[in-house]
Design a protein around this motif. Sequence first.
Motif, mmCIF file in Angstrom:
data_model
loop_
_atom_site.group_PDB
_atom_site.id
_atom_site.type_symbol
_atom_site.label_atom_id
_atom_site.label_comp_id
_atom_site.label_asym_id
_atom_site.label_seq_id
_atom_site.Cartn_x
_atom_site.Cartn_y
_atom_site.Cartn_z
ATOM 1 N N ILE A 2 0.356 -1.399 -0.411
ATOM 2 C CA ILE A 2 -0.200 -0.044 -0.140
ATOM 3 C C ILE A 2 1.082 1.335 0.005
ATOM 4 C CG2 ILE A 2 -2.001 1.250 1.101
ATOM 5 C CD1 ILE A 2 -2.905 -1.484 1.681
ATOM 6 N N ALA A 3 1.785 1.204 0.887
ATOM 7 C CA ALA A 3 3.183 2.184 0.640
ATOM 8 C C ALA A 3 3.200 3.201 -0.951
ATOM 9 C CB ALA A 3 3.673 2.117 1.619
ATOM 10 N N ALA A 4 3.897 1.667 -1.372
ATOM 11 C CA ALA A 4 4.554 2.114 -2.478
ATOM 12 C C ALA A 4 3.816 1.944 -3.455
ATOM 13 C CB ALA A 4 4.623 0.541 -3.232
ATOM 14 N N TRP A 5 1.925 2.312 -3.864
ATOM 15 C CA TRP A 5 1.235 2.851 -4.555
ATOM 16 C C TRP A 5 0.724 3.547 -3.912
ATOM 17 C CZ3 TRP A 5 -0.846 1.405 -8.804
ATOM 18 C CH2 TRP A 5 -0.738 -0.291 -9.349
ATOM 19 N N VAL A 6 0.775 4.392 -2.443
ATOM 20 C CA VAL A 6 0.672 5.740 -2.276
ATOM 21 C C VAL A 6 1.754 6.876 -2.407
ATOM 22 C CG1 VAL A 6 0.477 6.812 -0.355
ATOM 23 C CG2 VAL A 6 -1.311 4.897 -0.478
ATOM 24 N N GLY A 7 2.591 6.222 -2.383
ATOM 25 C CA GLY A 7 4.129 6.675 -3.078
ATOM 26 C C GLY A 7 3.785 7.025 -4.621
ATOM 27 N N VAL A 50 8.943 3.036 -7.887
ATOM 28 C CA VAL A 50 8.591 3.111 -7.129
ATOM 29 C C VAL A 50 7.950 1.368 -6.869
ATOM 30 C CG1 VAL A 50 7.023 4.122 -4.736
ATOM 31 C CG2 VAL A 50 9.060 5.484 -6.355
ATOM 32 N N ALA A 54 7.450 -2.817 -4.610
ATOM 33 C CA ALA A 54 5.491 -4.022 -4.017
ATOM 34 C C ALA A 54 5.775 -5.031 -4.870
ATOM 35 C CB ALA A 54 4.859 -3.323 -3.832
ATOM 36 N N ASP A 112 9.037 -5.780 8.920
ATOM 37 C CA ASP A 112 7.555 -6.768 9.774
ATOM 38 C C ASP A 112 7.125 -6.919 11.203
ATOM 39 O OD1 ASP A 112 6.980 -5.684 7.078
ATOM 40 O OD2 ASP A 112 7.883 -8.207 5.962
#
Length: 133
Positions: A2-7, A50, A54, A112
Amino acid sequence: MIAAWVGAVAVLVLFTVVAVLLRGSETGVYFRLADQVALVVLGLLIAGGVLLLARPRVRADAEGIEVRNILTTQRLSWQVVRRVAFPDGASWARLDLPDDEYLPVLAIQAVDGYRAVEGIARLRALHSAARTS
Protein backbone atom coordinates in the motif's frame (compact mmCIF):
# COMPACT_ATOMS: atom_id res chain seq x y z
CA MET A 1 2.48 -2.72 -0.92
CA ILE A 2 0.00 0.00 0.00
CA ALA A 3 2.85 2.36 0.85
CA ALA A 4 4.41 1.78 -2.57
CA TRP A 5 1.13 2.60 -4.34
CA VAL A 6 0.60 5.71 -2.23
CA GLY A 7 4.18 6.80 -2.89
CA ALA A 8 3.87 6.21 -6.63
CA VAL A 9 0.63 8.20 -6.86
CA ALA A 10 2.14 11.02 -4.76
CA VAL A 11 5.20 11.21 -7.03
CA LEU A 12 3.06 11.28 -10.16
CA VAL A 13 0.74 13.96 -8.75
CA LEU A 14 3.71 16.06 -7.63
CA PHE A 15 5.40 15.92 -11.04
CA THR A 16 2.12 16.67 -12.83
CA VAL A 17 1.38 19.67 -10.62
CA VAL A 18 4.89 21.02 -11.09
CA ALA A 19 4.60 20.52 -14.85
CA VAL A 20 1.32 22.46 -14.96
CA LEU A 21 2.55 25.30 -12.73
CA LEU A 22 5.94 25.55 -14.43
CA ARG A 23 4.70 27.18 -17.57
CA GLY A 24 2.78 29.91 -15.81
CA SER A 25 5.48 30.96 -13.33
CA GLU A 26 7.76 33.92 -13.91
CA THR A 27 11.22 32.36 -13.55
CA GLY A 28 12.90 34.00 -16.49
CA VAL A 29 13.07 30.68 -18.33
CA TYR A 30 10.62 29.73 -21.07
CA PHE A 31 9.09 26.31 -20.50
CA ARG A 32 7.30 24.79 -23.45
CA LEU A 33 4.74 22.04 -23.78
CA ALA A 34 7.53 19.53 -24.48
CA ASP A 35 9.12 20.38 -21.13
CA GLN A 36 5.83 19.80 -19.36
CA VAL A 37 5.29 16.47 -21.10
CA ALA A 38 8.85 15.42 -20.27
CA LEU A 39 8.27 16.23 -16.60
CA VAL A 40 5.11 14.10 -16.50
CA VAL A 41 6.93 11.24 -18.27
CA LEU A 42 9.76 11.52 -15.74
CA GLY A 43 7.15 11.32 -12.96
CA LEU A 44 5.72 8.18 -14.57
CA LEU A 45 9.15 6.56 -14.70
CA ILE A 46 9.91 7.37 -11.07
CA ALA A 47 6.45 6.16 -10.00
CA GLY A 48 7.10 2.90 -11.86
CA GLY A 49 10.39 2.55 -9.99
CA VAL A 50 8.60 3.05 -6.68
CA LEU A 51 6.06 0.36 -7.64
CA LEU A 52 8.89 -2.11 -8.14
CA LEU A 53 9.29 -2.04 -4.36
CA ALA A 54 5.88 -3.73 -4.05
CA ARG A 55 6.96 -6.67 -6.23
CA PRO A 56 8.82 -9.00 -3.78
CA ARG A 57 6.95 -12.21 -2.92
CA VAL A 58 7.65 -15.70 -1.60
CA ARG A 59 5.73 -18.84 -2.49
CA ALA A 60 6.71 -22.10 -0.85
CA ASP A 61 5.36 -25.63 -0.87
CA ALA A 62 6.60 -29.12 -0.06
CA GLU A 63 8.73 -29.29 -3.24
CA GLY A 64 10.47 -25.95 -3.12
CA ILE A 65 10.39 -22.20 -2.87
CA GLU A 66 9.85 -19.41 -5.38
CA VAL A 67 11.42 -16.06 -4.51
CA ARG A 68 10.43 -13.00 -6.48
CA ASN A 69 12.57 -9.98 -5.67
CA ILE A 70 12.51 -6.59 -7.38
CA LEU A 71 13.77 -7.68 -10.79
CA THR A 72 14.19 -11.46 -10.71
CA THR A 73 12.20 -14.59 -9.89
CA GLN A 74 13.87 -17.85 -8.95
CA ARG A 75 12.38 -21.26 -8.16
CA LEU A 76 14.55 -23.58 -6.06
CA SER A 77 13.95 -27.05 -4.71
CA TRP A 78 14.37 -27.47 -0.97
CA GLN A 79 17.25 -29.86 -1.63
CA VAL A 80 19.33 -26.95 -2.95
CA VAL A 81 18.58 -24.70 0.03
CA ARG A 82 20.97 -25.36 2.90
CA ARG A 83 19.33 -23.01 5.39
CA VAL A 84 16.59 -20.42 5.75
CA ALA A 85 18.38 -17.62 7.58
CA PHE A 86 17.70 -14.23 9.07
CA PRO A 87 21.13 -13.06 10.31
CA ASP A 88 21.35 -10.63 13.23
CA GLY A 89 21.21 -7.06 11.99
CA ALA A 90 20.03 -8.05 8.51
CA SER A 91 17.23 -6.11 6.86
CA TRP A 92 15.71 -9.15 5.18
CA ALA A 93 15.80 -12.94 5.20
CA ARG A 94 17.93 -15.04 2.91
CA LEU A 95 18.31 -18.58 1.64
CA ASP A 96 21.78 -20.03 2.11
CA LEU A 97 22.83 -22.03 -0.94
CA PRO A 98 25.82 -24.27 -1.74
CA ASP A 99 29.27 -22.74 -2.35
CA ASP A 100 28.73 -19.89 0.14
CA GLU A 101 26.09 -18.27 -2.06
CA TYR A 102 22.77 -16.92 -0.87
CA LEU A 103 19.51 -15.59 -2.27
CA PRO A 104 17.98 -12.56 -0.53
CA VAL A 105 14.29 -12.85 0.30
CA LEU A 106 13.10 -9.24 0.18
CA ALA A 107 9.50 -10.23 0.93
CA ILE A 108 10.42 -10.99 4.55
CA GLN A 109 11.88 -7.86 6.11
CA ALA A 110 12.92 -7.00 9.66
CA VAL A 111 10.57 -4.00 9.77
CA ASP A 112 7.63 -6.41 9.45
CA GLY A 113 8.26 -7.55 13.04
CA TYR A 114 6.02 -10.40 14.11
CA ARG A 115 4.90 -11.13 10.55
CA ALA A 116 8.55 -11.69 9.58
CA VAL A 117 8.99 -14.10 12.49
CA GLU A 118 5.89 -16.04 11.42
CA GLY A 119 7.07 -16.13 7.79
CA ILE A 120 10.53 -17.42 8.71
CA ALA A 121 9.02 -20.05 11.02
CA ARG A 122 6.74 -21.35 8.24
CA LEU A 123 9.59 -21.44 5.70
CA ARG A 124 11.86 -23.25 8.16
CA ALA A 125 9.11 -25.81 8.87
CA LEU A 126 8.64 -26.49 5.15
CA HIS A 127 12.41 -26.69 4.64
CA SER A 128 12.83 -29.09 7.55
CA ALA A 129 9.97 -31.32 6.42
CA ALA A 130 11.32 -31.50 2.88
CA ARG A 131 14.86 -32.27 3.99
CA THR A 132 13.82 -35.10 6.35
CA SER A 133 11.58 -36.85 3.82
